[in-house]
Write an enzyme that holds these catalytic residues in place. Structure first.
Site, mmCIF file in Angstrom:
data_model
loop_
_atom_site.group_PDB
_atom_site.id
_atom_site.type_symbol
_atom_site.label_atom_id
_atom_site.label_comp_id
_atom_site.label_asym_id
_atom_site.label_seq_id
_atom_site.Cartn_x
_atom_site.Cartn_y
_atom_site.Cartn_z
ATOM 1 N N HIS A 272 0.825 -1.223 0.000
ATOM 2 C CA HIS A 272 0.000 0.000 0.000
ATOM 3 C C HIS A 272 0.859 1.275 0.000
ATOM 4 O O HIS A 272 0.861 1.994 -0.974
ATOM 5 C CB HIS A 272 -1.016 0.043 1.152
ATOM 6 C CG HIS A 272 -1.890 -1.172 1.233
ATOM 7 N ND1 HIS A 272 -2.703 -1.557 0.190
ATOM 8 C CD2 HIS A 272 -2.075 -2.106 2.215
ATOM 9 C CE1 HIS A 272 -3.355 -2.662 0.542
ATOM 10 N NE2 HIS A 272 -2.992 -3.016 1.744
ATOM 11 N N ASP A 323 -4.749 -8.462 -3.357
ATOM 12 C CA ASP A 323 -5.060 -8.267 -1.941
ATOM 13 C C ASP A 323 -6.336 -8.995 -1.503
ATOM 14 O O ASP A 323 -6.294 -10.180 -1.192
ATOM 15 C CB ASP A 323 -5.127 -6.766 -1.658
ATOM 16 C CG ASP A 323 -5.063 -6.426 -0.171
ATOM 17 O OD1 ASP A 323 -5.063 -7.353 0.642
ATOM 18 O OD2 ASP A 323 -5.017 -5.238 0.172
HETATM 19 ZN ZN ZN Z 1 -3.089 -7.132 2.636
#
Ligand code: ZN
Length: 458
Positions: A272, A323
């Site tokens: 991220h 993810d």
């Molecule tokens: Zn993750």
């Protein structure tokens, strides 16, 4: 025994080439690549039609979350956020058995292959039985991930996650009991994981301190040293609340703290890295670490927008990950990455740095190189020494009508997307044909049975 493939058009490190002959060994490693190759009688049997590009690395997956698709899209009385989504996720995983984990992961990996990914980094934090006790084999669930990857035929980098505490100053609570270990327990888990991974050709094992919430920064070096052979992944600066808590607890922002204390280098991948100051962005770009971007999940969870243009201008490497796996799509991740920047900055073609550069070409090139580095896998290029991982796009798809090599990738990423993926080769084996995985039927049947039972509809 060696094997030969013939490709109409293929994206090689120097650009698209025609009539490409690829020789590989019986382990699926490319031995030689020859553009403009003459086609003899053998060519017909080994011809793979379409526009060939390297298979994409998916650098961040939590496979079990595939089963949560659609379960967290209902408004709650108190308002919704990443943190309320996480409560739904904790409830979903609380009852999963090893068989469930394997069934869901196998289906997620089949979908990844059908949609352009040929390697996956599984950030694996679900370790223990439902009561929080280790299984007799502490890596039981890691073993199920290895089995699922073997069923699907996807390349695997397994990243067992270390989870020491529930928050910056909180012990793990009951909902986190399936994740938490001490360092000795984690070392045993890693050893047992290696034994499972050793049965899957090409599988790699790294390590994943879960986040700065879950692992004190002073412990990072000890965690990393337990798996010196593999990459190190960590969630960082996904949510503003996490940045605020990190500042309050340590006096530093998450990426700043990692830059200061973790010795970031090419082994590291920061998942991220959404919320960064200008100096953190420049520092991460210069560190050699990869930014692991998960644009569809970041949009789904309301995380925020990665400072893409500034990071790219500073020469920072990145890759993409699926993810939460609720919408698995290699082209879709790249499209969302660019579109988030456009919505935020009110411009176009923002993930580029050079005049006249194609956004699709740049996004793909970055995702291939950054993803291969983050997974420590010999993928990301159609070149000698790399694993033969190919995604063949249907040249007859309407999005490619009138297009040529200079616009193919833009047409794929911004228009055709996953429905143009026709054939996929992973490790030299054809695993997707006419858009369907060769084992789709049994894997989907098992997935459906599992999901029905978990939903109480069996
Ligand atoms: Zn993750």
């Amino acid at each position: 025994m060696s094997k030969t493939l013939f490709l109409d058009d293929a994206l090689l490190p120097g650009g698209f080439a025609r009539n490409v002959r690829v020789d590989l060994d019986d382990r699926g490693t490319i031995l030689a690549v020859e553009p403009d190759a003459p086609r003899g009688d053998q060519a017909a049997a080994a011809a793979l039609p379409g526009i060939a590009i390297p298979g994409l690395p998916n650098l961040h997956s939590h496979a079990f979350q595939r089963g949560m698709a659609g379960l967290a899209e209902r408004r709650s009385p108190t308002g919704d956020s990443f943190w309320t989504w996480r409560e739904v996720m904790y409830r979903f995983l609380a009852a999963l058995s090893p068989d469930d984990v394997e069934a869901i992961a196998a289906f997620a990996y089949v979908e990844m292959l059908e949609r352009g990914f040929t390697g996956v980094g599984e950030f694996h934090y679900l370790h223990h039985d439902v009561d929080g006790r280790p299984y007799a084999d502490p890596a039981e669930l890691a073993g199920r991930i290895v089995a699922a990857a073997g069923t699907a035929g996807i390349g695997l980098t397994l990243l067992p996650s270390f989870y020491a505490r529930g928050g910056f100053a909180a012990p793990p609570d009951d909902s986190q009991r399936r994740f938490a270990t001490d360092l000795e327990g984690f070392a045993r888990l890693l050893d047992a994981t290696r034994a499972h991974a050793g049965r899957l050709p090409g599988a790699k094992v790294g390590t994943a301190p879960h986040s700065l919430r879950a692992v004190p920064s002073a412990w990072l070096a000890a965690v990393a040293s337990l798996a010196p052979e593999g990459p190190i992944h960590i969630h960082a600066a996904e949510q503003l609340r996490e940045v605020e808590e990190c500042l309050a607890a340590t006096g530093r922002r998450p990426v700043e703290l990692l830059l200061d204390k973790a010795g970031l280098d090419r082994r590291w991948c920061l998942i991220h890295a959404t919320h960064m100051s200008a100096s953190e962005t420049a520092g991460l770009a210069a560190s050699g670490a990869v930014a692991g971007l998960c644009p569809i999940t970041e949009a789904s969870l309301g995380d925020g927008i990665f400072p893409g243009p500034a990071y790219l201008a500073a020469g920072g490497p990145f890759g993409i990950g699926t993810d939460s796996n609720i919408d698995i799509d290699a082209a879709g991740e790249l499209r969302q990455l660019e579109y988030s920047q456009r919505l935020c900055l009110r411009g176009r073609n923002l993930m580029t740095t050079e005049p006249t550069e194609s956004t699709g070409q740049r996004l793909l090139a970055e995702a291939l190189a950054g993803g291969a580095q983050a997974l420590a896998q010999p993928m990301g290029a159609i070149a000698p020494g790399r694993r033969c991982d190919l995604v063949l796009l249907d040249a007859d798809h309407p999005a490619f009508a009138g297009a040529g090599p200079e616009t193919w990738l833009d047409a794929w990423i911004f228009s055709a997307g996953r429905e143009a993926v026709s054939t996929v080769v992973a490790g030299g084996r054809v695993v997707v044909s006419e858009g369907r995985h060769v084992a789709r039927e049994p894997v989907l049947r098992r997935y459906r049975d599992t999901m029905r039972r978990l939903a109480g509809r069996a």
